[in-house]
Design a protein around this motif. Structure first.
Motif: not given
Length: 101
Positions: A8-17, A29-35, A40-45
């Motif tokens: 529930a906590v994980a899906i509460s954020d629109p970026i994570r959804r 891959p992480a890089g494609e997701l971050a794009a 920032s890439r660290p935020a996506v991580s």
């Protein structure tokens, strides 16, 4: 119960959804997701870490790449819990409404 709360906590954020939508049907891959995001890439991580810890994504390493794919099982558990919660509440509401007639 903790796994349900984590989901529930994980899906509460629109970026994570959005991340879950992107990796629902394919591994990325992480890089494609971050794009895909204006953070920032660290935020996506950090978002990926929250999803991974909640069991909603799995990480696979292939050489230097980190590939992510969704596992929506915890959301099914959350839905079952919510269905049970609301079902009981709606039954009680129905009884009260019928008694007031």
């Amino acid at each position: 119960m903790l796994r349900i709360v984590d989901a529930a906590v994980a899906i509460s954020d629109p970026i994570r959804r959005r991340v879950l939508e992107l990796v629902r049907d394919r591994e990325l891959p992480a890089g494609e997701l971050a794009a895909e995001f204006e953070v920032s890439r660290p935020a996506v991580s950090r978002h990926l870490r929250v999803l991974r810890e909640a069991g909603l994504v799995h990480e696979r390493r292939e050489g230097r790449l980190r590939l992510y794919r969704a596992d929506l099982t915890p959301l099914g558990e959350l839905r079952e819990w919510l269905d049970g919660y609301w079902s009981g509440r709606l039954d009680a509401l129905k009884r009260v409404a019928e008694e007031e007639r």
